[in-house]
Write a protein that holds these residues in place. Structure first.
Motif, PDB file in Angstrom:
ATOM      1  N   GLU A 184       0.834  -1.199   0.000  1.00 49.78           N
ATOM      2  CA  GLU A 184       0.000   0.000   0.000  1.00 49.78           C
ATOM      3  C   GLU A 184       0.871   1.252   0.000  1.00 49.78           C
ATOM      4  O   GLU A 184       1.819   1.363   0.777  1.00 49.78           O
ATOM      5  CB  GLU A 184      -0.889   0.002   1.251  1.00 49.78           C
ATOM      6  N   PRO A 185       0.602   2.220  -0.897  1.00 53.18           N
ATOM      7  CA  PRO A 185       1.413   3.446  -0.918  1.00 53.18           C
ATOM      8  C   PRO A 185       1.358   4.181   0.420  1.00 53.18           C
ATOM      9  O   PRO A 185       0.318   4.171   1.096  1.00 53.18           O
ATOM     10  CB  PRO A 185       0.758   4.291  -2.020  1.00 53.18           C
ATOM     11  N   VAL A 186       2.464   4.803   0.782  1.00 55.06           N
ATOM     12  CA  VAL A 186       2.484   5.581   2.021  1.00 55.06           C
ATOM     13  C   VAL A 186       1.506   6.741   1.897  1.00 55.06           C
ATOM     14  O   VAL A 186       1.284   7.293   0.817  1.00 55.06           O
ATOM     15  CB  VAL A 186       3.900   6.103   2.349  1.00 55.06           C
ATOM     16  N   ASP A 187       0.937   7.115   3.026  1.00 52.72           N
ATOM     17  CA  ASP A 187      -0.042   8.202   3.054  1.00 52.72           C
ATOM     18  C   ASP A 187       0.694   9.542   3.086  1.00 52.72           C
ATOM     19  O   ASP A 187       1.467   9.811   4.010  1.00 52.72           O
ATOM     20  CB  ASP A 187      -0.929   8.052   4.289  1.00 52.72           C
ATOM     21  N   VAL A 188       0.441  10.379   2.076  1.00 50.69           N
ATOM     22  CA  VAL A 188       1.110  11.684   2.013  1.00 50.69           C
ATOM     23  C   VAL A 188       0.231  12.805   2.550  1.00 50.69           C
ATOM     24  O   VAL A 188       0.594  13.980   2.464  1.00 50.69           O
ATOM     25  CB  VAL A 188       1.537  12.007   0.559  1.00 50.69           C
ATOM     26  N   GLN A 202       2.219  18.583  -7.205  1.00 56.77           N
ATOM     27  CA  GLN A 202       1.266  18.709  -6.097  1.00 56.77           C
ATOM     28  C   GLN A 202       1.935  18.494  -4.740  1.00 56.77           C
ATOM     29  O   GLN A 202       1.383  18.891  -3.708  1.00 56.77           O
ATOM     30  CB  GLN A 202       0.111  17.713  -6.259  1.00 56.77           C
ATOM     31  N   GLU A 203       3.120  17.842  -4.731  1.00 54.51           N
ATOM     32  CA  GLU A 203       3.795  17.549  -3.467  1.00 54.51           C
ATOM     33  C   GLU A 203       5.043  18.407  -3.254  1.00 54.51           C
ATOM     34  O   GLU A 203       5.732  18.257  -2.240  1.00 54.51           O
ATOM     35  CB  GLU A 203       4.133  16.057  -3.389  1.00 54.51           C
ATOM     36  N   GLY A 204       5.354  19.265  -4.216  1.00 54.66           N
ATOM     37  CA  GLY A 204       6.361  20.293  -4.023  1.00 54.66           C
ATOM     38  C   GLY A 204       7.768  19.803  -3.739  1.00 54.66           C
ATOM     39  O   GLY A 204       8.236  18.792  -4.273  1.00 54.66           O
ATOM     40  N   THR A 205       8.436  20.522  -2.833  1.00 56.66           N
ATOM     41  CA  THR A 205       9.875  20.343  -2.607  1.00 56.66           C
ATOM     42  C   THR A 205      10.224  18.980  -2.038  1.00 56.66           C
ATOM     43  O   THR A 205      11.259  18.396  -2.377  1.00 56.66           O
ATOM     44  CB  THR A 205      10.406  21.465  -1.694  1.00 56.66           C
ATOM     45  N   LEU A 206       9.377  18.433  -1.148  1.00 53.46           N
ATOM     46  CA  LEU A 206       9.699  17.119  -0.581  1.00 53.46           C
ATOM     47  C   LEU A 206       9.714  16.048  -1.662  1.00 53.46           C
ATOM     48  O   LEU A 206      10.564  15.152  -1.648  1.00 53.46           O
ATOM     49  CB  LEU A 206       8.707  16.760   0.526  1.00 53.46           C
TER      50      LEU A 206
END
Length: 510
Positions: A34-38, A121-125
């Motif tokens: 399962e993908p990690v929850d962002v 959508q998730e930017g710099t990280l």
């Protein structure tokens, strides 16, 4: 006629389709969890849900293992229909976990990106996640494991600038858009379209930046050939019967004048590195495209296998050199790439020397010719893997010197090695080119003299002239290379490295 980009779009395969086209039927096993929850905001959560519905995938990458022509391999593939194959935090974590598992299990890794780059959508990280992907791949390569890349349409941005550009072998889909800055972004930033035809697979191949342009159906074949070389290991043959060192039973070399050897080495029909690979190697995978015009470095880089001995080959290519266009800095940068590949894959390095010399020009000076020679010398003489050099024909100046200092050096009978062409040396010493034959004899440039002075370990006879027996000569030389490579690989690494340093430290001392 469709443009390359239109052609690439019309042919695009999804991730699962590509896996079906590449791996043995029914062999794929997913490693994905399962993908990690962002923690997406409502708008982004809706985008993710729509992407899952549209693509049938839970993220933009699929990872796992399968069989490719019976061999177990690890794979990671982008799904472009999931938000343009963009890489966010969850996708990056999935990629890193797959790379780490492949490394831990000792598996070759095949990557097939098709991505617009970092997920905005998730930017710099998300942007910085490219660091950990690159680090994981570097660790995989440091373990001596193959990393092979198939660039698909499109591959741009941070994906190309990280895990898309680290392959030991990198091939691309026909017509694929491949570039650092996407054309849409370029046009928005600079208010003009990006020059047409630059960011295409075919253009990158012409400029030696990728190794081949292949349809998906052709990927299994080249991957299998590459892995046949990269994963081969010699059985230990190498010493002659009775424990004698390689070359103990070589036939004597006739005493031929130096100028005769020089003249013979310049015959245009003399066999070169391509003939050698064609007639003496079991498997060959070129690594630096074809090159055209100014982009052609005149140096062939390839993976090859002689018998059961794999190696990286750096071959000065007489077909693509001339007195008007000798080796320049680009060739030596390519040579250093070959040394890096040999180091990463822990494979022997075979250098084939056949050059009229290093470029003497304004462009060569401004591009750091002398510095490239120096760096080649330093890297080759300190390379941890076994090294074998072959003087195949002309060996002139710094272009030849850069590839000479190996554990063992083999010479064709009419090969030679000199600081300058004999005509140039004669002009310096005697102020005329007319005494070139006399000076060549005095300088000890021929193979027989090089052997007597400890520069060359073995001389492979030519039955009169290699140009008159090209196939037979290449097969004879190939037999010598098989023997030498097997002996080098089975030698104690510390003793071999120490012997190399002692050899060049004492060269010329009586």
């Amino acid at each position: 006629m469709a443009s390359p980009r239109e052609h690439g779009r019309s042919r695009r395969l999804g991730a699962r389709d590509l896996l079906d086209a590449t791996l043995d039927p029914g062999s794929f096993r997913s490693w994905d969890t399962e993908p990690v929850d962002v923690g997406p905001d409502p708008a982004y959560a809706a985008e993710l849900a729509a992407a899952r519905e549209r693509s049938g995938c839970d993220e933009s990458v699929l990872t796992g293992e399968g069989r490719l022509r019976g061999r177990r391999v690890a794979v990671m593939v982008c799904e472009f229909r999931f938000l343009g194959g963009s890489i966010g935090i969850a996708a990056a974590e999935r990629l890193v976990s797959a790379v780490e598992r492949a490394t831990a299990e000792g598996l070759p890794l095949i990557a097939a990106p098709a991505s617009g780059g970092t997920r905005m959508q998730e930017g710099t990280l998300a942007f910085l996640s490219m660091v950990k992907i690159s680090a994981a791949i570097a660790a995989h390569k440091s373990a001596g494991l193959p990393y092979l890349v198939y660039l698909r349409h499109p591959t741009t941005g941070g994906v190309l600038a990280s895990w898309g550009s680290q392959g030991h072998l990198t091939v691309a889909e026909p017509g694929a858009l491949i570039g650092f800055l996407g054309p849409r972004v370029y046009e928005a930033l600079y208010d003009r379209p990006f020059p047409d035809g630059v960011q295409t697979a075919e253009n990158l191949y012409r400029n030696g930046l990728i190794d081949a342009v292949l349809e998906p159906a052709d990927v299994p074949a080249i991957t299998d050939r590459a892995l046949n070389i990269l994963l081969a290991r010699p059985c230990g043959e190498g010493a002659a019967p009775g424990g004698a060192p390689p070359g103990a039973d070589d036939e004597p070399v006739p005493d031929v004048p130096a100028w005769e050897s020089i003249t013979r080495s310049r015959r245009p029909d003399r066999p070169g590195v391509r003939n050698l690979l064609r007639h003496a190697a079991e498997d060959v995978v070129p690594l630096n495209g074809t090159g055209e015009g100014e982009s052609d470095p005149g140096l062939l880089l390839a993976l090859a296998r002689f018998g059961d001995a794999p190696c990286v080959v750096l071959g000065q290519d007489r077909v693509r050199q001339s007195m008007e266009r000798p080796l320049g800095p680009a060739a030596l940068r390519e040579a250093r790439r070959g040394m890096r590949v040999a180091r990463e894959l822990r494979l022997p390095l075979l250098t084939v020397i056949d050059t009229p010399g290093a470029a003497l020009s304004k462009d060569a000076e401004e591009r750091g010719m002398a510095g490239q020679i120096a760096r080649c010398l330093a890297e080759l003489v300190t390379l941890e893997t076994p090294t074998l050099a072959v003087l195949l024909g002309q060996g002139t100046g710094g272009g030849a010197l850069a590839l000479v200092p190996a554990d063992r050096v083999i010479a064709a009978q009419h090969a030679w090695l000199s600081p300058l062409p004999p005509e140039g040396a004669s002009a310096i010493v005697h102020r005329t080119v007319d005494r070139a034959p006399e000076l060549a004899a005095a300088q000890g440039v021929r193979s027989r003299d090089l052997h007597a002075n400890g520069v060359v370990d073995r001389v492979v006879p030519e039955r009169d002239d290699a140009a008159d027996e090209p196939d037979a000569f290449c097969r004879r030389l190939g037999g010598v290379l098989r023997e030498e490579l097997a002996a080098l690989v089975t030698a104690d690494p510390a003793a071999r490295t120490a012997a190399r340093h002692t050899r060049y430290r004492r060269l010329g001392l009586r």
